[in-house]
Design an enzyme around this catalytic site. Structure first.
Site, short mmCIF file in Angstrom:
data_model
loop_
_atom_site.label_atom_id
_atom_site.label_comp_id
_atom_site.label_asym_id
_atom_site.label_seq_id
_atom_site.Cartn_x
_atom_site.Cartn_y
_atom_site.Cartn_z
N GLY A 157 42.04 48.18 47.50
CA GLY A 157 40.50 48.18 47.29
C GLY A 157 40.19 46.74 47.66
O GLY A 157 40.74 45.85 47.02
N HIS A 158 39.09 46.71 48.15
CA HIS A 158 38.62 45.24 47.96
C HIS A 158 36.82 45.23 48.17
O HIS A 158 36.41 46.36 48.54
CB HIS A 158 39.02 44.26 49.03
CG HIS A 158 38.80 44.68 50.36
ND1 HIS A 158 39.75 45.06 51.20
CD2 HIS A 158 37.69 44.70 51.23
CE1 HIS A 158 39.58 45.49 52.50
NE2 HIS A 158 37.89 45.42 52.42
N ASP A 176 44.46 41.61 45.53
CA ASP A 176 43.21 41.19 44.70
C ASP A 176 42.74 39.75 44.83
O ASP A 176 42.07 39.28 44.11
CB ASP A 176 43.33 41.71 43.57
CG ASP A 176 43.71 43.10 42.98
OD1 ASP A 176 43.18 43.87 43.74
OD2 ASP A 176 44.75 43.31 42.18
N ASP A 235 35.13 28.61 41.62
CA ASP A 235 34.27 28.35 40.60
C ASP A 235 34.52 28.70 39.42
O ASP A 235 33.94 28.63 38.23
CB ASP A 235 32.85 29.05 41.12
CG ASP A 235 33.03 30.41 41.39
OD1 ASP A 235 33.67 30.82 42.36
OD2 ASP A 235 32.20 31.39 40.97
N LYS A 243 40.18 39.00 49.40
CA LYS A 243 40.46 39.10 51.10
C LYS A 243 39.38 39.96 51.59
O LYS A 243 38.93 39.34 52.86
CB LYS A 243 41.72 40.17 51.27
CG LYS A 243 43.12 39.47 51.09
CD LYS A 243 44.51 40.47 51.37
CE LYS A 243 44.33 41.55 50.81
NZ LYS A 243 44.26 41.53 49.18
N GLY A 244 38.83 40.53 50.79
CA GLY A 244 37.58 41.20 51.22
C GLY A 244 36.37 40.28 51.62
O GLY A 244 35.77 40.49 52.75
N GLN A 272 46.85 44.35 50.08
CA GLN A 272 47.82 43.81 49.10
C GLN A 272 47.96 42.49 49.18
O GLN A 272 47.33 41.63 49.82
CB GLN A 272 49.01 44.74 48.81
CG GLN A 272 48.70 46.26 48.51
CD GLN A 272 48.64 47.27 49.45
OE1 GLN A 272 48.92 47.09 50.67
NE2 GLN A 272 48.00 48.32 49.03
#
Length: 430
Positions: free
Chosen positions: A41-42, A14, A332, A17-18, A223
């Site tokens: 998921g990403h 998480d 940010d 990476k997406g 992952q």
């Protein structure tokens, strides 16, 4: 200039990476996913729209990019079809996607058994997504699993399915779960073969042909390295190896092609699921970071646990995966904090450790050795050059570089592609 780039998660997954894979997929001729399944998921955000992927490579949004689901993956074909249908509904209809004929298949009983295994563990549960990934990998290595290429040979698939059901139905029955009948499963997967069959091929050949033509190839992991089955916080890990070291096996190429590795790391740390988490934060500060970073699982919606940046983990992962640059994500999110902290070591039984111990029993005893630095109040979401960041933000980046001995090559200051500061010339030229 390298024409191959591996993007890996450097924490507990998480990490963002997406966004990074999407960022480079715009320039890549080919994107290859080399391990994991639809438990990973990403999210990808561009042009004001958010897309969620689970097993399909991030290059799916570029019609010119060849997307490959490699042999190191475990592929749930039902999930793949559902993902493609969802993308179609969002207007993504022009793409190139190929699936390795040697990739193991996630079958319906794998999810059943995954849930049953977790239920039996009681307090020792792993916190899996219950998608069947672990049982699918187990069957692969027990040599009773089915592979995507089997779908292309109906008689052979029938033989393999019968053999698998003989074993899996015994297991299911032992857990009090319903058994599967051959014919309904066979009919369903022959329909799947009709839909996905044209995409199933020898992807190793495709990738090697692209390598020899000097194509720009992005290898995408799932992952994070601290969930690696070999080097992560075992047993609270995934069932494959996200490391760049697993690219050659999972993609079907020679190790000689791997020469540029980008480690994706949040400017802080998160993890989902059980297991020790040395820098974990609690209370209002954790809640604030979680809400600002939208720290909820893409697949499960579970709230992620929050912690300070862990340089012990970062150094360890850099050693294992040969990381050339960090991509520092969600930078940010730290804006507005009075102070920020970095973990430089673990204190355990009076000893200072510079790498995670191998057992969770000892890791659970570890206390973070933290340094505190001034925070910054400025909004940095529109900053495009490193020198334009607030001085405290630049100091934080430089301290991470100093402690981990790996340069920060990219900084994300927002979810959109455009909200990215690229420092490394090597990455800028990919």
């Amino acid at each position: 200039m390298s024409e191959r780039l591996v993007v890996i998660g450097s924490q507990w997954g998480d990490e963002g990476k997406g966004k990074m894979t999407d960022y480079f997929a715009c320039r890549a001729d080919m994107v290859v996913r080399y391990q994991g399944g639809n438990n990973a998921g990403h999210s990808v955000v561009f042009d004001g729209k958010k897309y969620s992927l689970q097993s399909i490579p991030s290059g799916i949004f570029n019609p010119k990019t060849v997307n490959v689901m490699g042999n190191g993956m475990v592929v749930n074909p039902v999930s793949v079809i559902a993902e493609l249908e969802k993308l179609h509904d969002q207007g993504i209809t022009d793409y190139q996607l190929y699936i390795s004929d040697r990739a193991a298949m996630v079958m319906p009983w794998h999810a059943d058994l995954d849930g049953a295994f977790e239920a039996k563990k009681g307090k020792g549960l792993i916190g899996t997504t219950k998608k069947g990934i672990g049982p699918a990998y187990s069957d692969k290595y027990s040599r009773v699993g089915l592979r995507m290429g089997d779908l292309l040979e109906p008689e052979y698939f029938a033989e393999r399915l019968n053999a698998a059901l003989e074993i899996k139905n015994i297991e299911l029955e032992s857990y009090g779960l319903p058994k599967y009948e051959f014919q309904p499963v066979y009919d369903r997967y022959m329909e799947i073969a009709r839909i996905l069959g044209p995409r199933i091929t020898d992807t190793s050949k495709l990738i090697n042909e692209a390598l020899r033509s000097d194509a720009k190839i992005l290898f995408e992991g799932a992952q994070g390295m601290m969930l690696c089955i070999d080097h992560g916080t075992y047993p609270y890990v995934t069932s494959s190896t996200p490391s760049a070291a697993s690219v050659p096996v999972g993609a079907g190429i020679s190790p000689k092609w791997i020469d540029n590795v980008l480690g994706v790391a949040k400017a802080y740390c998160t993890r989902v699921g059980e297991g020790p988490f040395p820098t974990e934060l609690f209370g209002e500060q954790a809640h604030e970071i979680r809400e600002r970073g939208h720290e909820y699982g893409t697949v499960t919606g579970r709230p992620r646990r929050i912690g300070w940046f862990d340089a012990v983990v970062a150094r360890y992962v850099a050693r294992l995966a040969g990381i050339d640059n960090w991509a520092l994500m969600l930078f940010d999110v730290l804006s507005g904090l009075d102070t920020v902290k970095i973990c430089t070591g673990y204190e355990c039984d009076g000893e200072i450790l510079d790498a995670p111990p191998s057992t969770i029993a000892r890791l659970a005893k570890c206390k973070p050795v933290l340094i505190e630095m001034p925070g910054w109040k400025e909004d940095i979401t529109d900053v495009t050059e490193f020198e334009d960041l607030p001085q405290a933000a630049k100091d934080y980046v430089r301290k991470i570089e100093e402690i981990t001995e790996v340069p920060v090559g990219m900084i994300s200051v927002g979810p959109d592609r455009k909200q990215t500061i690229t420092i490394s010339e090597k990455l800028a030229n990919f």
